[in-house]
Motif scaffolding. Structure first.
Motif, PDB file in Angstrom:
ATOM      1  N   ILE A 114       9.836   4.110  10.506  1.00 46.21           N
ATOM      2  CA  ILE A 114      10.674   2.982  10.123  1.00 46.21           C
ATOM      3  C   ILE A 114      11.757   2.720  11.175  1.00 46.21           C
ATOM      4  O   ILE A 114      12.044   1.567  11.503  1.00 46.21           O
ATOM      5  N   LEU A 115      12.337   3.781  11.726  1.00 46.04           N
ATOM      6  CA  LEU A 115      13.350   3.584  12.767  1.00 46.04           C
ATOM      7  C   LEU A 115      12.749   2.863  13.961  1.00 46.04           C
ATOM      8  O   LEU A 115      13.329   1.936  14.521  1.00 46.04           O
ATOM      9  N   ASP A 116      11.563   3.290  14.341  1.00 46.15           N
ATOM     10  CA  ASP A 116      10.885   2.699  15.477  1.00 46.15           C
ATOM     11  C   ASP A 116      10.674   1.202  15.272  1.00 46.15           C
ATOM     12  O   ASP A 116      10.945   0.393  16.167  1.00 46.15           O
ATOM     13  N   ALA A 117      10.215   0.852  14.096  1.00 45.40           N
ATOM     14  CA  ALA A 117       9.968  -0.568  13.803  1.00 45.40           C
ATOM     15  C   ALA A 117      11.285  -1.332  13.710  1.00 45.40           C
ATOM     16  O   ALA A 117      11.398  -2.452  14.202  1.00 45.40           O
TER      17      ALA A 117
ATOM     18  N   THR B 237      14.261  -7.832   6.761  1.00 45.45           N
ATOM     19  CA  THR B 237      14.406  -7.490   5.347  1.00 45.45           C
ATOM     20  C   THR B 237      13.463  -6.341   5.025  1.00 45.45           C
ATOM     21  O   THR B 237      12.492  -6.092   5.748  1.00 45.45           O
ATOM     22  N   ALA B 238      13.757  -5.659   3.915  1.00 46.17           N
ATOM     23  CA  ALA B 238      12.916  -4.544   3.499  1.00 46.17           C
ATOM     24  C   ALA B 238      11.492  -5.025   3.228  1.00 46.17           C
ATOM     25  O   ALA B 238      10.511  -4.387   3.623  1.00 46.17           O
ATOM     26  N   GLU B 239      11.407  -6.163   2.579  1.00 46.84           N
ATOM     27  CA  GLU B 239      10.108  -6.727   2.233  1.00 46.84           C
ATOM     28  C   GLU B 239       9.280  -7.029   3.487  1.00 46.84           C
ATOM     29  O   GLU B 239       8.090  -6.699   3.570  1.00 46.84           O
ATOM     30  N   ALA B 240       9.920  -7.632   4.476  1.00 45.62           N
ATOM     31  CA  ALA B 240       9.226  -7.972   5.718  1.00 45.62           C
ATOM     32  C   ALA B 240       8.735  -6.714   6.420  1.00 45.62           C
ATOM     33  O   ALA B 240       7.622  -6.666   6.932  1.00 45.62           O
ATOM     34  N   MET B 241       9.581  -5.694   6.416  1.00 40.66           N
ATOM     35  CA  MET B 241       9.173  -4.456   7.064  1.00 40.66           C
ATOM     36  C   MET B 241       8.023  -3.799   6.298  1.00 40.66           C
ATOM     37  O   MET B 241       7.126  -3.218   6.897  1.00 40.66           O
ATOM     38  N   TYR B 242       8.049  -3.927   5.010  1.00 36.88           N
ATOM     39  CA  TYR B 242       6.986  -3.363   4.166  1.00 36.88           C
ATOM     40  C   TYR B 242       5.639  -3.931   4.577  1.00 36.88           C
ATOM     41  O   TYR B 242       4.674  -3.195   4.781  1.00 36.88           O
ATOM     42  N   HIS B 243       5.588  -5.254   4.730  1.00 39.15           N
ATOM     43  CA  HIS B 243       4.325  -5.868   5.118  1.00 39.15           C
ATOM     44  C   HIS B 243       3.956  -5.554   6.555  1.00 39.15           C
ATOM     45  O   HIS B 243       2.799  -5.354   6.889  1.00 39.15           O
ATOM     46  N   GLN B 244       4.978  -5.493   7.384  1.00 38.68           N
ATOM     47  CA  GLN B 244       4.739  -5.218   8.795  1.00 38.68           C
ATOM     48  C   GLN B 244       4.155  -3.830   9.013  1.00 38.68           C
ATOM     49  O   GLN B 244       3.290  -3.629   9.859  1.00 38.68           O
TER      50      GLN B 244
ATOM     51  N   THR C  72      10.719   3.574  -0.293  1.00 38.39           N
ATOM     52  CA  THR C  72      11.041   4.385   0.882  1.00 38.39           C
ATOM     53  C   THR C  72      11.686   3.536   1.967  1.00 38.39           C
ATOM     54  O   THR C  72      12.615   3.969   2.645  1.00 38.39           O
ATOM     55  N   ILE C  73      11.201   2.310   2.113  1.00 44.87           N
ATOM     56  CA  ILE C  73      11.796   1.408   3.097  1.00 44.87           C
ATOM     57  C   ILE C  73      13.253   1.130   2.732  1.00 44.87           C
ATOM     58  O   ILE C  73      14.146   1.223   3.581  1.00 44.87           O
ATOM     59  N   TYR C  74      13.488   0.786   1.494  1.00 44.74           N
ATOM     60  CA  TYR C  74      14.868   0.528   1.063  1.00 44.74           C
ATOM     61  C   TYR C  74      15.744   1.752   1.301  1.00 44.74           C
ATOM     62  O   TYR C  74      16.843   1.665   1.842  1.00 44.74           O
TER      63      TYR C  74
END
Lengths: 144, 144
Positions: free
Chosen positions: A30-33, A41-48, A60-62
């Motif tokens: 997650i740090l890397d991304a 946003t958390a949601e965007a990162m989730y999909h990414q 976990t993202i949140y």
DNA sequence: TTGAAATTGATAAACTGTATCAAAAAGGAT
DNA sequence: ATCCTTTTTGATACAGTTTATCAATTTCAA
């Protein structure tokens, strides 16, 4: 070869060590991304990240983005209905002029305003990390 | 005698007329209550108006406050988990210093900053209607 | 007064973010 | 490497805020 984001990884590990927290595969991922973007946003990162790790949970993202805030790597900002997590290491900050008539957005930067902001902050005992300034009005075309 | 909030009432009626919307008892009631404050949440207004009209629904409050935003009488600001509706006719506009550590909020006003904002706007051909300035950082207690 | 169009109130639904908890992983001690 | 305690994870339930739905009511122009 130097690993990517070595400095931020160091900050994270130091924070983890100080608080008896553990370094996990998910936190590294997650740090890397996160560091690759200005804000997300958390949601965007989730999909990414779903492609790299389909079992990575949204909670976990949140949790991890909030951890980054505590470690001083990120900053949460409420934007619209969602929370944006800003990458603090990203410097180029700009403000916005927004036309309420046609929606046009003009970006600007003003050193004098920034200086006065610092002044106000220190008068109140604050140390500024970031700011948000939006001017709403009518552009020359919409005024007529 | 001049009715209270005649100017804002006029702005609302003009907006209603332009969009084939109707002037209702509820809209008048909510506008009246709204203009008495600098900013308020829908939930707070719901409780506040419950005494005057126990059957006024929360959905109507939300709809009406959003209508005020479209009419240019209010401005929505997401603050924490709730939406604050700011009264933009209120001249003593105040900005916010927000501590990212403990969430403390300090209100401030700075004429020099406002003047520079006007300057930036006119340089870009804009006429400012309202603005939003939020400074995020650490208060003196959280810095240590 | 009439009637089409908009609004309301009650509530269900949607949305964002947090809490819960059993199972899994981390990391120090052995 | 193995054991053991503590932390973390993933799945999902839950809480809080705002919007959508819809039958009944109200507005307002003709």
């Amino acid at each position: 070869m130097m690993p990517k984001h070595a400095k931020e990884m160091g900050i994270l590990k130091e924070h983890l060590g100080k608080h008896q927290l553990k370094f996990t595969r998910q936190r590294e991922l997650i740090l890397d991304a996160f560091l690759k973007q200005e804000h997300i946003t958390a949601e965007a990162m989730y999909h990414q990240l779903a492609r790299k790790d389909p079992h990575l949970g949204l909670a976990t993202i949140y949790r991890t983005l909030n951890l980054f805030c505590e470690a001083g790597l990120a900053q949460a900002r409420h934007f619209g209905t969602q929370t944006q997590y800003d990458n603090i290491s990203h410097k180029g900050h700009h403000d916005h002029l927004i036309c309420t008539g046609c929606g046009k957005i003009v970006e600007f930067e003003n050193c004098d305003i920034e200086r006065l902001q610092e002044e106000v902050a220190s008068q109140n005992g604050f140390t500024i990390q970031t700011h948000r300034l939006e001017l709403y009005g009518l552009c020359s075309r919409c005024r007529h």
